[in-house]
Design a protein around this motif. Structure first.
Motif, short mmCIF file in Angstrom:
data_model
loop_
_atom_site.label_atom_id
_atom_site.label_comp_id
_atom_site.label_asym_id
_atom_site.label_seq_id
_atom_site.Cartn_x
_atom_site.Cartn_y
_atom_site.Cartn_z
N TRP A 158 0.86 -1.20 0.00
CA TRP A 158 0.00 0.00 0.00
C TRP A 158 0.89 1.24 0.00
CZ3 TRP A 158 -5.53 -0.28 1.76
CH2 TRP A 158 -6.18 0.95 1.57
N TYR A 159 0.79 2.02 -1.07
CA TYR A 159 1.58 3.23 -1.20
C TYR A 159 0.70 4.47 -1.00
CZ TYR A 159 5.02 0.28 -3.69
OH TYR A 159 5.92 -0.70 -4.04
N GLY A 160 1.13 5.36 -0.13
CA GLY A 160 0.51 6.68 -0.04
C GLY A 160 1.24 7.62 -0.99
N THR A 161 0.50 8.29 -1.87
CA THR A 161 1.13 9.12 -2.90
C THR A 161 0.65 10.57 -2.84
OG1 THR A 161 -0.57 8.72 -4.59
CG2 THR A 161 1.21 7.10 -4.41
N VAL A 162 1.29 11.39 -3.63
CA VAL A 162 1.07 12.83 -3.80
C VAL A 162 1.54 13.58 -2.55
CG1 VAL A 162 -0.53 14.69 -4.39
CG2 VAL A 162 -0.78 12.44 -5.47
N ASP A 163 0.69 13.81 -1.55
CA ASP A 163 1.11 14.54 -0.36
C ASP A 163 1.43 13.59 0.78
OD1 ASP A 163 1.01 17.26 -1.19
OD2 ASP A 163 -1.17 17.22 -1.06
N GLU A 164 2.43 13.94 1.56
CA GLU A 164 2.77 13.17 2.76
C GLU A 164 1.59 13.19 3.73
OE1 GLU A 164 6.38 13.03 6.07
OE2 GLU A 164 5.83 14.93 5.12
N VAL A 165 1.34 12.06 4.37
CA VAL A 165 0.25 11.96 5.34
C VAL A 165 0.81 11.42 6.65
CG1 VAL A 165 -1.51 11.65 3.57
CG2 VAL A 165 -0.38 9.63 4.54
N THR A 166 -0.06 11.28 7.64
CA THR A 166 0.35 10.76 8.93
C THR A 166 0.97 9.37 8.77
OG1 THR A 166 -1.50 11.94 9.95
CG2 THR A 166 -0.44 10.22 11.26
N PRO A 167 2.17 9.16 9.31
CA PRO A 167 2.84 7.87 9.13
C PRO A 167 2.04 6.71 9.70
CG PRO A 167 4.37 9.52 9.97
CD PRO A 167 3.00 10.12 10.06
N ASN A 168 2.16 5.56 9.02
CA ASN A 168 1.53 4.32 9.48
C ASN A 168 2.40 3.17 8.99
OD1 ASN A 168 -0.32 1.86 9.12
ND2 ASN A 168 -1.63 3.22 10.30
N PRO A 169 2.74 2.21 9.85
CA PRO A 169 3.64 1.14 9.43
C PRO A 169 3.09 0.27 8.31
CG PRO A 169 2.68 0.70 11.61
CD PRO A 169 2.36 2.11 11.27
N ALA A 170 1.78 0.32 8.07
CA ALA A 170 1.19 -0.49 7.00
C ALA A 170 1.15 0.26 5.67
CB ALA A 170 -0.22 -0.94 7.40
N MET A 171 1.57 1.52 5.66
CA MET A 171 1.54 2.31 4.42
C MET A 171 2.96 2.75 4.06
SD MET A 171 -0.34 5.96 3.56
CE MET A 171 -2.02 5.30 3.57
N ILE A 172 3.34 2.55 2.81
CA ILE A 172 4.62 3.01 2.30
C ILE A 172 4.45 4.46 1.88
CG2 ILE A 172 6.39 2.66 0.54
CD1 ILE A 172 5.34 -0.29 0.40
N SER A 173 5.22 5.35 2.48
CA SER A 173 5.00 6.78 2.29
C SER A 173 5.78 7.30 1.09
CB SER A 173 5.40 7.55 3.55
OG SER A 173 5.12 8.93 3.39
N TYR A 174 5.11 7.35 -0.06
CA TYR A 174 5.69 7.95 -1.26
C TYR A 174 5.08 9.31 -1.55
CZ TYR A 174 8.29 3.74 -2.77
OH TYR A 174 9.19 2.70 -2.88
N GLY A 175 4.38 9.88 -0.57
CA GLY A 175 3.83 11.22 -0.71
C GLY A 175 4.90 12.25 -0.37
N ALA A 176 4.91 13.35 -1.10
CA ALA A 176 5.97 14.34 -0.96
C ALA A 176 5.81 15.16 0.32
CB ALA A 176 5.97 15.28 -2.17
N PRO A 177 6.88 15.34 1.09
CA PRO A 177 6.83 16.24 2.24
C PRO A 177 6.52 17.67 1.77
CG PRO A 177 8.79 14.84 2.32
CD PRO A 177 8.19 14.66 0.96
N GLY A 178 5.66 18.35 2.48
CA GLY A 178 5.19 19.66 2.03
C GLY A 178 6.28 20.70 1.87
N GLU A 179 7.31 20.64 2.74
CA GLU A 179 8.35 21.67 2.67
C GLU A 179 9.17 21.58 1.38
OE1 GLU A 179 9.82 18.34 5.44
OE2 GLU A 179 7.98 19.52 5.13
N ARG A 180 9.22 20.41 0.74
CA ARG A 180 9.99 20.27 -0.49
C ARG A 180 9.43 21.18 -1.58
NH1 ARG A 180 13.20 15.89 -1.81
NH2 ARG A 180 12.30 15.87 -3.90
#
Length: 398
Positions: A158-180
């Motif tokens: 499970w990939y989270g994409t586009v914007d970074e969201v609240t971390p969860n060990p079951a989700m791979i965080s491919y959302g961009a950190p807002g400060e970038r």
């Protein structure tokens, strides 16, 4: 919908509130259900030399992975949209369809249409339909209920994409950190305001924020405030948290009121993608033209924003090649399925795992926007890279 674009290109306000209009019943849809016209709204801008370079890099990286192997078959790609109305959702779904076609994988999608209460239904349904991999767009894990853990138990990536969201060990965080993205936009915006208004006087900014949307939006706002504080003549004179239930009217009225209060406003900034054309419309309606017009900028391309850039009513928007998250995510999944390789779960995967630097933010401006056709995507030719990589590695893609 509570807003729509009229024949004159201006936004109208309907009778229903924004959320009431878009919080429709959750609809499970097949890969062809969202209008195909969205697929051609965005296109990679690359020279022939850049395309050749990307293809060579892809083939070379395939060799590093090892000898060619047989591509996994019978997989299913799930996509949970933020909304079918959202440009980023359209772009992620389009990329998933393209990859699905290459490998003959089924693509399924669910659209909660901005309604947080429908998110759990979408997440549960995608897991129940035995998706092999799921891409969600800017959705925080909390509202998904038990679906994320169910997916992990079934070895569904499970990939989270586009914007970074609240971390969860079951989700791979491919959302961009807002400060970038915010840091790139802020640097460009401050320079543009100085060019238009002169660098000696105070440069005033109106910021339309949305802290309830998620941690990426909060990070973007914090980056703006920090950048303004570090620049002696830049000041955020209006910081307004958008009323999400009445966002169109709120954007129009806040912009109008700000321009009345600060006729020397230097620039506008917002985390809301479809608010950028609304800000431009309000500035035009208030009679702000030429050098008296603030630099109008914000987040992410929409079809209306691209049109505004070409017309000269919008100055610039920061964007990222969102589609890369799907191509990288699927490459990591393919390596895991076919070679038993561990999936790189870090956002650094885009900059460190491949020969080309992916997912770098850029600003689309009046000057560099393509004159016609799809909205431009700048950066390495990620599609050409992965097609060449997968052709060498799995015999598909070409």
């Amino acid at each position: 919908m509570s807003h729509y674009e009229g024949a004159d290109g201006k936004w109208r306000i309907g009778k229903a509130s924004w959320l009431a209009g878009i919080a429709l019943a959750t609809t499970m849809i097949g890969s062809a259900a969202i209008a195909q016209e969205t697929v051609d709204r965005w296109a990679i801008v690359a020279t022939d030399a850049e395309k050749t370079e990307a293809a060579k890099a892809g083939a070379a990286d395939a060799a590093k992975d090892g000898a060619p192997v047989t591509a996994p078959s019978g997989k299913k790609i799930g996509v949970m949209l933020l909304s079918g109305q959202s440009a980023s959702s359209q772009r992620i779904l389009s990329a998933a369809r393209t990859v699905g076609t290459l490998f003959n994988y089924e693509v399924i999608a669910c659209d909660p249409n901005f309604d947080a209460q429908k998110v759990a239904q979408c997440a549960t349904s995608l897991v129940a339909q035995n998706a092999s991999v799921i891409f969600s767009i800017s959705q925080n894990p909390g509202p998904m209920g038990s679906a994320l853990n169910d997916a992990k138990d079934r070895n569904i990536l499970w990939y989270g994409t586009v914007d970074e969201v609240t971390p969860n060990p079951a989700m791979i965080s491919y959302g961009a950190p807002g400060e970038r993205s915010a840091d790139v936009l802020n640097k460009w915006l401050f320079a543009e305001m100085a060019k238009r208004n002169g660098s000696s006087g105070e440069l005033k900014i109106m910021a339309l924020t949305a802290p309830t949307v998620g941690i990426a939006a909060i990070a973007q706002e914090n980056a703006l405030q920090a950048s303004a504080k570090a620049t002696t003549n830049v000041k955020v004179v209006v910081k307004h948290d958008l009323d999400l239930a009445n966002i169109v009217q709120d954007t129009l009225s806040t912009t109008t009121q700000t321009l009345q209060q600060y006729p020397d406003l230097g620039g506008t900034w917002t985390v809301c993608d479809f608010c950028v054309p609304l800000i431009a419309q309000a500035a035009t309606a208030a009679g702000f033209t030429g050098d008296k017009r603030p630099v109008i900028a914000g987040n992410y391309m929409t079809a209306q924003t691209v049109a505004g850039l070409r017309q000269g009513t919008i100055d610039g928007v920061v964007d990222l090649p969102w589609e890369t998250a799907v191509w990288v995510g699927m490459d990591q999944a393919l390596r895991n399925w076919s070679r038993g390789a561990a999936v790189d779960t870090s956002f650094d995967v885009f900059s460190k795992a491949y020969s080309l630097p992916f997912m770098a933010p850029y600003v689309v401006t009046r000057e560099n926007v393509t004159k016609s056709g799809p909205g431009p995507i700048f950066g390495p030719d990620f599609e050409g890279y992965f097609r060449a990589k997968w052709k060498a590695e799995y015999g598909v893609g070409g």
